[in-house]
Each structure stands twice: as C-alpha cells, then as structure tokens.
Design a protein around this motif. Structure first.
Motif, PDB file in Angstrom:
ATOM      1  N   ASN A  58      -2.682  31.121  33.021  1.00  0.00           N
ATOM      2  CA  ASN A  58      -3.278  32.106  32.117  1.00  0.00           C
ATOM      3  C   ASN A  58      -2.520  33.432  32.170  1.00  0.00           C
ATOM      4  OD1 ASN A  58      -5.239  30.242  31.432  1.00  0.00           O
ATOM      5  ND2 ASN A  58      -6.709  31.005  32.948  1.00  0.00           N
ATOM      6  N   ALA A  59      -2.082  33.816  33.394  1.00  0.00           N
ATOM      7  CA  ALA A  59      -1.315  35.052  33.517  1.00  0.00           C
ATOM      8  C   ALA A  59       0.003  34.944  32.774  1.00  0.00           C
ATOM      9  CB  ALA A  59      -1.061  35.361  35.003  1.00  0.00           C
ATOM     10  N   ARG A  60       0.638  33.772  32.831  1.00  0.00           N
ATOM     11  CA  ARG A  60       1.901  33.589  32.108  1.00  0.00           C
ATOM     12  C   ARG A  60       1.681  33.669  30.609  1.00  0.00           C
ATOM     13  NH1 ARG A  60       3.254  29.421  34.529  1.00  0.00           N
ATOM     14  NH2 ARG A  60       2.552  27.826  33.045  1.00  0.00           N
ATOM     15  N   ILE A  61       0.608  33.097  30.122  1.00  0.00           N
ATOM     16  CA  ILE A  61       0.314  33.161  28.678  1.00  0.00           C
ATOM     17  C   ILE A  61       0.094  34.614  28.247  1.00  0.00           C
ATOM     18  CG2 ILE A  61      -1.362  32.501  26.923  1.00  0.00           C
ATOM     19  CD1 ILE A  61      -1.803  29.904  28.536  1.00  0.00           C
ATOM     20  N   LEU A  62      -0.656  35.350  29.078  1.00  0.00           N
ATOM     21  CA  LEU A  62      -0.890  36.758  28.752  1.00  0.00           C
ATOM     22  C   LEU A  62       0.411  37.550  28.764  1.00  0.00           C
ATOM     23  CD1 LEU A  62      -4.186  37.577  30.698  1.00  0.00           C
ATOM     24  CD2 LEU A  62      -3.871  37.478  28.218  1.00  0.00           C
ATOM     25  N   LEU A  63       1.272  37.276  29.755  1.00  0.00           N
ATOM     26  CA  LEU A  63       2.542  38.001  29.833  1.00  0.00           C
ATOM     27  C   LEU A  63       3.441  37.671  28.650  1.00  0.00           C
ATOM     28  CD1 LEU A  63       3.338  37.808  33.657  1.00  0.00           C
ATOM     29  CD2 LEU A  63       3.049  39.876  32.302  1.00  0.00           C
ATOM     30  N   ALA A  64       3.423  36.414  28.233  1.00  0.00           N
ATOM     31  CA  ALA A  64       4.229  36.051  27.063  1.00  0.00           C
ATOM     32  C   ALA A  64       3.771  36.814  25.826  1.00  0.00           C
ATOM     33  CB  ALA A  64       4.144  34.543  26.820  1.00  0.00           C
ATOM     34  N   ARG A  65       2.459  36.947  25.674  1.00  0.00           N
ATOM     35  CA  ARG A  65       1.945  37.721  24.536  1.00  0.00           C
ATOM     36  C   ARG A  65       2.232  39.212  24.725  1.00  0.00           C
ATOM     37  NH1 ARG A  65       1.255  38.080  19.313  1.00  0.00           N
ATOM     38  NH2 ARG A  65      -0.600  39.295  18.704  1.00  0.00           N
ATOM     39  N   ALA A  66       2.188  39.682  25.986  1.00  0.00           N
ATOM     40  CA  ALA A  66       2.415  41.102  26.259  1.00  0.00           C
ATOM     41  C   ALA A  66       3.837  41.528  25.931  1.00  0.00           C
ATOM     42  CB  ALA A  66       2.102  41.412  27.731  1.00  0.00           C
ATOM     43  N   VAL A  67       4.823  40.728  26.291  1.00  0.00           N
ATOM     44  CA  VAL A  67       6.202  41.120  26.024  1.00  0.00           C
ATOM     45  C   VAL A  67       6.513  41.056  24.534  1.00  0.00           C
ATOM     46  CG1 VAL A  67       7.023  40.478  28.315  1.00  0.00           C
ATOM     47  CG2 VAL A  67       7.018  38.765  26.471  1.00  0.00           C
ATOM     48  N   GLU A  68       5.749  40.263  23.787  1.00  0.00           N
ATOM     49  CA  GLU A  68       5.930  40.271  22.339  1.00  0.00           C
ATOM     50  C   GLU A  68       5.429  41.572  21.730  1.00  0.00           C
ATOM     51  OE1 GLU A  68       4.020  36.900  20.700  1.00  0.00           O
ATOM     52  OE2 GLU A  68       5.326  35.425  21.684  1.00  0.00           O
ATOM     53  N   LEU A  69       4.284  42.050  22.248  1.00  0.00           N
ATOM     54  CA  LEU A  69       3.700  43.275  21.700  1.00  0.00           C
ATOM     55  C   LEU A  69       4.303  44.533  22.302  1.00  0.00           C
ATOM     56  CD1 LEU A  69      -0.050  42.144  21.650  1.00  0.00           C
ATOM     57  CD2 LEU A  69       1.535  42.265  19.719  1.00  0.00           C
ATOM     58  N   VAL A  70       4.770  44.439  23.567  1.00  0.00           N
ATOM     59  CA  VAL A  70       5.379  45.599  24.228  1.00  0.00           C
ATOM     60  C   VAL A  70       6.761  45.176  24.725  1.00  0.00           C
ATOM     61  CG1 VAL A  70       4.969  47.481  25.865  1.00  0.00           C
ATOM     62  CG2 VAL A  70       3.033  46.145  25.025  1.00  0.00           C
ATOM     63  N   PRO A  71       7.717  45.062  23.844  1.00  0.00           N
ATOM     64  CA  PRO A  71       9.022  44.523  24.261  1.00  0.00           C
ATOM     65  C   PRO A  71       9.849  45.493  25.109  1.00  0.00           C
ATOM     66  CG  PRO A  71       9.098  45.202  21.975  1.00  0.00           C
ATOM     67  CD  PRO A  71       7.673  45.360  22.408  1.00  0.00           C
ATOM     68  N   LEU A  72       9.459  46.753  25.226  1.00  0.00           N
ATOM     69  CA  LEU A  72      10.239  47.725  25.981  1.00  0.00           C
ATOM     70  C   LEU A  72       9.694  47.963  27.393  1.00  0.00           C
ATOM     71  CD1 LEU A  72      10.936  50.414  23.230  1.00  0.00           C
ATOM     72  CD2 LEU A  72      12.359  48.479  23.936  1.00  0.00           C
ATOM     73  N   SER A  73       8.782  47.128  27.828  1.00  0.00           N
ATOM     74  CA  SER A  73       8.223  47.269  29.176  1.00  0.00           C
ATOM     75  C   SER A  73       9.008  46.406  30.162  1.00  0.00           C
ATOM     76  CB  SER A  73       6.741  46.860  29.182  1.00  0.00           C
ATOM     77  OG  SER A  73       6.248  46.872  30.500  1.00  0.00           O
ATOM     78  N   VAL A  74       9.727  47.058  31.063  1.00  0.00           N
ATOM     79  CA  VAL A  74      10.537  46.333  32.053  1.00  0.00           C
ATOM     80  C   VAL A  74       9.641  45.572  33.017  1.00  0.00           C
ATOM     81  CG1 VAL A  74      12.208  46.636  33.912  1.00  0.00           C
ATOM     82  CG2 VAL A  74      12.390  48.027  31.842  1.00  0.00           C
ATOM     83  N   GLU A  75       8.528  46.182  33.403  1.00  0.00           N
ATOM     84  CA  GLU A  75       7.642  45.551  34.386  1.00  0.00           C
ATOM     85  C   GLU A  75       7.080  44.239  33.863  1.00  0.00           C
ATOM     86  OE1 GLU A  75       4.958  48.373  36.578  1.00  0.00           O
ATOM     87  OE2 GLU A  75       5.627  49.731  34.983  1.00  0.00           O
ATOM     88  N   LEU A  76       6.703  44.224  32.618  1.00  0.00           N
ATOM     89  CA  LEU A  76       6.132  42.998  32.059  1.00  0.00           C
ATOM     90  C   LEU A  76       7.179  41.886  31.977  1.00  0.00           C
ATOM     91  CD1 LEU A  76       3.899  44.506  29.228  1.00  0.00           C
ATOM     92  CD2 LEU A  76       3.214  43.756  31.518  1.00  0.00           C
ATOM     93  N   TRP A  77       8.408  42.210  31.598  1.00  0.00           N
ATOM     94  CA  TRP A  77       9.470  41.197  31.538  1.00  0.00           C
ATOM     95  C   TRP A  77       9.739  40.616  32.927  1.00  0.00           C
ATOM     96  CZ3 TRP A  77      11.048  38.894  27.321  1.00  0.00           C
ATOM     97  CH2 TRP A  77      11.025  39.563  26.094  1.00  0.00           C
ATOM     98  N   ILE A  78       9.840  41.494  33.923  1.00  0.00           N
ATOM     99  CA  ILE A  78      10.134  41.016  35.283  1.00  0.00           C
ATOM    100  C   ILE A  78       8.970  40.190  35.822  1.00  0.00           C
ATOM    101  CG2 ILE A  78      10.535  41.777  37.657  1.00  0.00           C
ATOM    102  CD1 ILE A  78      12.054  44.146  36.542  1.00  0.00           C
ATOM    103  N   ALA A  79       7.728  40.597  35.537  1.00  0.00           N
ATOM    104  CA  ALA A  79       6.569  39.821  35.982  1.00  0.00           C
ATOM    105  C   ALA A  79       6.542  38.442  35.327  1.00  0.00           C
ATOM    106  CB  ALA A  79       5.291  40.585  35.677  1.00  0.00           C
ATOM    107  N   LEU A  80       6.911  38.377  34.041  1.00  0.00           N
ATOM    108  CA  LEU A  80       6.944  37.079  33.366  1.00  0.00           C
ATOM    109  C   LEU A  80       8.043  36.197  33.953  1.00  0.00           C
ATOM    110  CD1 LEU A  80       6.008  35.177  31.132  1.00  0.00           C
ATOM    111  CD2 LEU A  80       7.568  36.379  29.554  1.00  0.00           C
ATOM    112  N   ALA A  81       9.187  36.783  34.292  1.00  0.00           N
ATOM    113  CA  ALA A  81      10.278  35.992  34.871  1.00  0.00           C
ATOM    114  C   ALA A  81       9.886  35.418  36.227  1.00  0.00           C
ATOM    115  CB  ALA A  81      11.531  36.857  35.002  1.00  0.00           C
ATOM    116  N   LYS A  82       9.115  36.154  36.998  1.00  0.00           N
ATOM    117  CA  LYS A  82       8.698  35.656  38.308  1.00  0.00           C
ATOM    118  C   LYS A  82       7.749  34.461  38.200  1.00  0.00           C
ATOM    119  CE  LYS A  82       9.185  40.030  40.816  1.00  0.00           C
ATOM    120  NZ  LYS A  82       8.479  41.103  41.561  1.00  0.00           N
ATOM    121  N   LEU A  83       7.008  34.366  37.102  1.00  0.00           N
ATOM    122  CA  LEU A  83       6.070  33.256  36.937  1.00  0.00           C
ATOM    123  C   LEU A  83       6.700  32.027  36.291  1.00  0.00           C
ATOM    124  CD1 LEU A  83       2.874  35.192  35.766  1.00  0.00           C
ATOM    125  CD2 LEU A  83       3.371  34.281  38.037  1.00  0.00           C
TER     126      LEU A  83
END
Length: 906
Positions: free
Chosen positions: A383-408
């Motif tokens: 579920n966290a990965r699904i949320l992060l995938a949607r988050a990086v689509e809506l906030v593509p300039l957030s480094v933290e969200l991209w790195i968190a998605l890569a870790k999952l």
C-alpha cells in the motif's frame, strides 16, 4: 645709653596702672573714667521688662524652668557667638564621648544582656513558656489533628452568651397540623396548584422522614456542579486550589494594560488574526480559560480564512470541541495543510487518521507533508508503494518521495525509478547518492558511476563543493556503504586544491574525519594520498597508526607490506611490521621481516636492536649475542655497546660485560649509561672503592648526567658518608641547576637520615628554584601533616599545571580518605595525562587490588600493556632488575604494584 628707645613707650598702660603710685602718689577718678552721669532703671521698669520676657517665652514655647536646671544646658548662651574654637571644642568632646562609649560598649552590652535574662527568668513571656510544646507540634499526625475536640469557653462569669440563632428548640407537635393546613391552603391558592389533595399528615414519624428527604435533596442540589456531577472529589478540589495563581499588584496592572492594548488592536482592526490570538493567550495566561475561548471564537468569526486562529482555537478547547472547530476550519480553509494534519493528530484510531489524511489529499494533492504522513500511517509495504507511486506523479519534484519509492521497489524497478527521478530533478545529488548506495547494496561497482555523477552535476552547475562531498561520504560510511564512501572520496578529494597544498590538506581532512569517528573516510583519504605520494613515509606512518588503532591485524600487515616496498629505508615501518608479527605469535615471520629489513638497512641501529630483543626475549641468547657482535661491526654505536653489556650481565657473564664496557668507554667516554652500568656491576660485587673510582671518572667525563650524580651520592650514603653524599649533591646542583631530580634526592637523603625539619627546608628551596616541578610538588604534599595535605595538593595542581605526578598524589589522597570513586576517577585522569609513567599504572593497579574486582584489574593490565610505559622511579627499578628481564608488561605491573610503599607514606 641715653639715646636708646624704651620698649614701653607708645604702648597702652597695663590695667590698674596709676602713675607715681610707687613714689607715694594717690590716684583720682575723673568723669572721663566713669562716663556720663545717668540714673539706673527703676523697680517699675525692671518689673515691666521681666513681664515682657515672660510673655515672650510663653509665646515661643520655652520653659523657664529649664534654665533653672544646672544639668540641662539647652538654651544657655544661645545669644553668644559660635566661633571656630567652639566648634573645635565640641568636636573634641564628641570624639572623647564616642571613645569612652566604645570602651564601655562590651561591658554595657553584657550588663544589658544579663538584665534581660534576669527579667526573662522572673517574668517569662507566654511564647517562651510554650516554645518546647510548639516544637513538638511537628510530630502530630493528621488523624490526631482531626480528632482534637472543640474547645468551649470555660471562663465562668466572663463566658459570652451563645448566639440564640445557634440554639435549637424542638417544634411542638401542636404546630404541625396548623402548618399542614396553611401549606395546603397556599398550594390550592396557586393557579397551577396540585390537583390531588394533600394527604393527612398527622403521622409524625412520616413528617420526620419527609423532613429528612427534603433536607437531603437540598444538600444534593447545593452539591451539584456545572457538569452535572453530584459528588465532590476532595483530591481534585485541593489540586484546583494549588493551581490558583496569586498575582501581585504589579502583575495585575500589567495584565490590565495589556488587555486594554489588545482590545484596542482587535477593535480597530478586527480582521487581524494575530491580535485575536494574542488577546486569547493573554486571558489564558491570566487563568481565564473561558474568556480566552470566547475571544478566540469571536476571532474565528472575524478571520475565517486565517489558519493560525483556527489552530489556536483547537488548542484552547478539549478534544471533542477541537474536532468540531477543525471541521469548520477545513470548510473555510480547505487548502491548509496544518489544519488537516492537526485534525488527523486529534484522531486516536489509525483508520480515522488515514481517512482524514486521504480526505486532505483530495483538497491538497501536491502537499509533500500530507503524502509523507499518509505513507507513514501505512503498515503494508504494498500500500505504501502504491501511495508513493501516486505521490511522485502528483509531486514530481520531491526528492524524498522518489528515494522512498526506490527503496520499496526491486533492484530493476528501483533503477527505473531513480532514472526517472533524475529526469525530473537533474540537479539533485541526493538521487545520485541513492543510486550509488543501490548499486553497492546489490554488489555492483560504483566507482565509474560516481565519476560520471560528479561530471554530470558539474556540467549542470549544481555540483557540491569538495567539503560537501566529503560530508556526504561520511554519511554513507555511517549508513554502512563503505565502497560508496571510498569512491566519493577518490573522485572529489582533490577538487579545487593546488598541487603544492595537496598533502597538507589531505592530512588535515583525515585528522578531521578521525576526530568525527569517520575512520572509513580517513582510510579512503590516506589511500588516495598514497596513490599520489607513494614514497612519503609520513603518510604511510599515519595510515599504519590508523589501522593499528581502528583496523584489523590483517589489514595492518597488508598495509605494512605495501609500505616497505615503496619506502624500504623507513625503519619505523619495518619495526612495526616485525612487532605485529611477534605480537601475533608469528616469531619466524618476524625474523623474516627483520631479515628483509637488514638487507634494506644494513647499518640501522634500531633494526639490529629489534632483532636482538626478539631473540633474547624468545630465549635465543646465542643468536642474540651473535647479532650483537655483528651489530658492533656494522652499526658501531653507543647503544649497541650498551645492549651488548646488558645482555652479558643478564646472562651472568660479568667479566665479559666489564670487558665490553671498557671497550665501549674507550670509544664513547661520554656515554653516561656505560659508566652507570659499570658502577652498578662493581657495587653488586661489593667493590665500593673501585665503584667510587668509576664514578669519580664518570662525573669528570659526564658532569651533566643527573642519574650518574645520584648513583654516586647513594654509594657514599651506603658507605655511611652522608656528609660527603650531601656534598656530591650540592656540587651536582651547581653543575646542573634547576634539576628537580637532584633536589628530590637532597630532600630524601635528609628523610632517610631522620632529619625531617631540614628536609622541609630543602624542599622549600627546591620549589623556589623549580616552581613548576610536579615531581617536587608531589613529594612536598607528603611532607605535610594529614590535615594540611588537602590544601597543599590544591596549590600543587595549580603550580605544576596538572602534572601526572601530582594527579597520582591527589588520587592517593582520596584513596586514603576512603573516597573510592573519586580516587578511581583521578587515577584515570593520570592515565590520560601521562601514559608513559609506569608508577601511575602501578598505583592504580594497587588501588584496584584493594577496592576493585578481577574485571577491573584485567582491563587495567590490558591498557597498561598497550601503553607500554617506560619511566617511573619504581617502574624502572623493577623493570631493569636482572631477575625480571624479558618479562611482559602485565607481569612487571604486578611486581611494581607489590613493591610500592603504603599509600599514606611518600
């Protein structure tokens, strides 16, 4: 004679002078002598003047009788002029009176005190009579206080009349039916009176029960609170009383002025939200929470679009009301992230928190904080990965969200995520570092990727500085990515540095990393520096010391093997490699290293002596003698001759040792150690005359050798020639001024001769000549009495600049006072201050034997073995004893501790 002028001519005649009286002439009086004739005042005039004087005195308030008192001089001579001599006389009299009063002060005060005590005994005050009883009241318990009976007035005729209202008189039964009739009549007269007729109340028992019920209802009604509670919590009531703040008049005035000011602010500008918040907080500070809530409610009505005022309102209310307030707030300010987060925090159920946050994301889909909060609330990684995938689509300039998605994600998907992140944020170095760590975590090389990242970021003008890259390297090391750390250091450590400053800058960087406990970063800096400067012995030495302190034995040996290839003439590296082999139990390997060292440095004294020590301490005395004979030919130095004589002496070959000493002295006549060894051998034989001749020659060749003079004086002292021994020390001090060791020996020779007073005199002279010597200050402490030692140790610490000798003495003082923990802490200070002083380790070990346990003793012995102390009066006496030759450091420590005197004896 006749022409001389008489001195009395032209001067006035003396009083009562009559011319010619001596010749029998008689005097006479003329009118000019007595003045013009006039009559004196009559009796009437005199009476009139007296009456005027009395009238004037009455008007001025004067008392005529005071002029009749001879002891009261007030008002006398008021009309006389007050001149300077009168003022001076008054000052003199005042000074005399003050002096006399001061002299009598003690006697007067004593007399007054005796009089007061006598009066108190005769007529004691009531509070003095019951003082002991008052002091005893502190032992009275709360139950005893509560059980104290009420005291009535038993004053007899003075007893006050009781209040008639407090008296109770039973109502006669005849009045009750009348009251019943009146009550029924009054109820029937009301418009909404009772329809049911009142029952007969002739039953007096029922009347009493009804009265009790009515009384109980009244009491319950009076006890009801605003919240509907019908009971009173005594603990809560007392807690509420404690929370009441008693304010001073100044504080109340400040509150009033602040209240007026804030009222003016919110009145003139009602749309100013900070004014409403300040006014509410003022009332909260004043303890009026209800007023604060009312004010903030008005503020919310006036400023519905201000998120801070809604948050303040929620804070001032309880949880249920706060939820309602925030529900209204999100209607007014739906884009406020703070309000949504606060609303989620008020929820206690995780499901409700998720609902609030997801509702917030519908209104604020580009909020990084809301997405991070939503992801943190998820327990399922999918579920966290699904949320992060949607988050990086809506906030593509957030480094933290991209790195968190890569870790999952998995390795392949993580690469895709990071590549897509670099496309969206090409200037972010965090994404590149995450890629480095991902590669290392999956066992992939990262060097080329790091180099490419540095170039790419430089082209986009967003590269970090050199110091910032090193900080990132240390962070990677802390996270366990050592290869990434080393690759970053290798790619960036030389950025922006001139070639002439490379070595010094890198050494400073390595020292800073070691200070921050980043040993991997320091190791990487040394490795890069050694690639650039492979022939620098100092860099190899620093790197070897780092590996010895914080690396493994295998890594250290590998480093030393590479080091001696590039620096074959570095004796330190050869000796360090041989010692590590020896400590590891590989004696043949140590011989191999030393053999290679001989080939590279055939004339090195240090390598020859290391080989001799290796063979001697492993029982190969024959090989040691052979090596020493070769060393005397190839490395003909004083130290080689000395070690040769010492080895022969240890083996009991005294003639061979004397022969070697004579040969050595023929070459090196100024070698004081050779003279000392020769003198000790002669003394051990009992040949004092030859030993004396040896020392006489020695001090001629080596007049600056302090140990040589001390040995000479002790020889004379043992022979019973104390006067000569003192003369030797005096002569030595003339040739070696400001020598603490010579002064200490002068003091001790007096102590051994039971001349304590002269020893203190010598110590005073010694401290004048050597005021900062810790050796002398330490000895001076033990010359004082037990009561004076604490004051002396304070001066010693100040004057000696915290010398290790004085620190050990301070620890021993705490030890003697049974202050175990303080003594242990001071012994630890001594270890840090002077690790080379063996006596400090020995005293500490003796202390732990008495007050410590086996674990402390073993740990102390290990630290001592690692420190390898070499100096100290007791340490050298035991370590250089022929019976203890070749023993390890831990055994020497035990022997030295056993040889120490009592703790309270210097």
């Amino acid at each position: 004679m006749f022409g001389a002028t008489k001195d009395f001519l032209g001067k006035p005649a003396p009083p009562g002078y009559i011319a010619g009286l001596g010749r029998g002439a008689t005097g006479f009086t003329t009118r000019s002598d007595i003045g013009p004739a006039r009559e004196g005042p009559t009796e009437a005039d005199i009476a009139k003047l007296q009456e005027q004087a009395r009238r004037k005195a009455a008007e001025d308030g004067d008392d005529d009788e005071r002029f009749q008192d001879p002891d009261n001089e007030t008002g006398l001579f008021n009309t006389a002029p007050y001149e300077a001599d009168d003022e001076e006389a008054d000052q003199i009299y005042d000074a005399i009176d003050a002096k006399l009063d001061e002299r009598r002060k003690a006697r007067r005060e004593a007399r007054e005190k005796e009089e007061e005590e006598r009066i108190n005994k005769e007529r004691p005050r009531i509070q003095d009579q019951f003082a002991d009883l008052k002091r005893g009241l502190n032992t009275v318990s709360m139950e005893e206080w509560e059980n104290l009976p009420d005291v009535g007035n038993i004053a007899g005729k003075n007893r006050k009349k009781a209040n008639l209202r407090d008296k109770f008189a039973p109502v006669p039964d005849s009045l009750l039916p009348r009251a019943q009739e009146e009550m029924a009549t009054s109820l029937d007269a009301q418009p909404n009176g009772l329809a049911t007729p009142a029952p007969s109340m002739t039953n007096f028992r029922e009347i009493g029960e009804a009265n009790k019920s009515v009384l109980g209802l009244r009491l319950d009604r009076m006890a009801d609170s605003a919240s509907g509670q019908t009971t009173i919590d005594p603990k809560g009531y007392l807690t509420g009383l404690n929370s009441v703040v008693v304010r001073s008049e100044a504080e109340i005035g400040d509150l009033k002025r602040a209240r007026l000011l804030l009222k003016s602010v919110i009145t003139t500008n009602p749309k100013h939200a900070p004014g409403w918040i300040a006014a509410a907080r003022l009332e909260e500070h004043a303890g009026k929470l209800t007023d604060a809530r009312q004010i903030i409610d008005k503020g919310c009505q006036e400023c519905p679009k201000a998120e801070d005022i809604w948050l303040e309102a929620a804070r001032l209310n309880n949880t249920d009301n706060a939820k309602k307030i925030l529900a209204n707030a999100v209607k007014q300010v739906p884009q406020s992230v703070k309000i949504w987060v606060q609303a989620a925090q008020l929820e206690t159920v995780p499901k409700a928190k998720k609902t609030v946050i997801r509702r917030a994301l519908d209104y604020v889909p580009n909020s990084i904080k809301l997405w991070k909060t939503a992801i943190e609330l998820e327990d399922d990684p999918n579920n966290a990965r699904i949320l992060l995938a949607r988050a990086v689509e809506l906030v593509p300039l957030s480094v933290e969200l991209w790195i968190a998605l890569a870790k999952l994600e998995t390795y392949q998907n993580a690469q895709k995520v990071l590549n897509k992140a670099r496309e969206n944020i090409p200037t972010s170095h965090e994404i590149w570092i995450a890629a480095f760590c991902l590669q290392e975590a999956n066992g992939k090389p990262v060097e080329r990727l790091v180099v490419g990242a540095v170039k790419t970021l430089s082209m986009k003008e967003s590269a970090l500085s050199r110091d910032q890259w090193l900080e990132e390297a240390e962070k990677c090391e802390k996270n366990g990515f050592i290869n990434t750390c080393q690759s970053i250091v290798g790619a960036t450590v030389a950025m922006g540095i001139e070639e002439a400053d490379l070595k010094s800058t890198w050494m400073d960087d390595a020292d800073g990393a070691i200070g921050r406990q980043s040993f991997g970063t320091a190791r990487a800096i040394y490795a890069h520096a050694l690639k650039t400067f492979p022939a620098k012995k100092s860099i190899w030495r620093r790197a070897a010391l780092l590996e010895k302190a914080h690396g493994t034995r295998e890594s250290l040996e590998e480093l030393l093997v590479r080091a001696v290839k590039f620096c074959p003439h570095a004796e330190f590296l050869w000796l360090m490699g041989a010692k590590e082999k020896w400590i590891g139990g590989d004696v043949p390997g140590a011989r191999v290293v030393l053999g290679a060292a001989f080939e590279a440095n055939p004339n090195s004294e240090a390598i020859w002596l290391a080989a001799v020590k290796l063979e001697a301490e492993n029982g190969e005395h024959g090989r040691a003698e052979m090596l020493l004979s070769q060393a005397r030919e190839k490395a003909d130095t004083m130290k080689v001759w000395m070690k040769s004589a010492v080895l022969e002496r240890q083996l009991g070959k005294l003639p061979e040792a004397m022969q070697l000493l004579d040969q050595g002295l023929a070459k090196y006549s100024t070698a004081d150690k050779l003279w000392m060894i020769r003198g000790q051998i002669l003394t051990d034989r009992g040949d004092n005359q030859k030993a004396r001749e040896n020392y006489i020659k020695a001090v001629k060749f080596c007049p600056k050798s302090v140990p040589l003079w001390i040995l000479y004086s002790r020889l004379e002292e043992r022979a019973g020639l104390q006067t000569k021994a003192r003369a030797m020390l005096d002569r030595a001090r003339l040739l070696n001024p400001k020598s603490p060791e010579l002064w200490l020996e002068s003091v001790r020779i007096e102590l051994r001769g039971n001349n304590a007073n002269f020893a203190k005199t010598q110590m005073a002279k010694a401290l004048q000549e050597c005021p900062s010597s810790g050796l002398l200050w330490s000895e001076s402490v033990w010359l004082e009495t037990r009561a004076q030692r604490k004051g002396k140790i304070v001066d010693a610490l100040k004057k000696s600049e915290n010398s290790v000798h004085v620190i050990v003495t301070a620890a021993r003082l705490f030890w003697s006072d049974r202050q175990v923990e303080k003594a242990r802490s001071w012994f630890l200070k001594a270890e840090k201050s002077g690790a080379d002083l063996g006596d400090a380790w020995a005293w500490h070990y003796k202390f732990e034997v008495e007050h410590g346990d086996e674990a402390r003793k073993k740990e102390l012995a290990m630290r001592c073995k690692a420190a390898e102390p070499r100096h100290g009066e007791y340490w050298q006496a035991v370590a250089k004893d022929q019976k203890n030759a070749g023993k390890p450091q831990d055994e020497i420590l035990v022997l030295v501790a056993a040889s120490l005197p009592s703790n309270v004896v210097a």
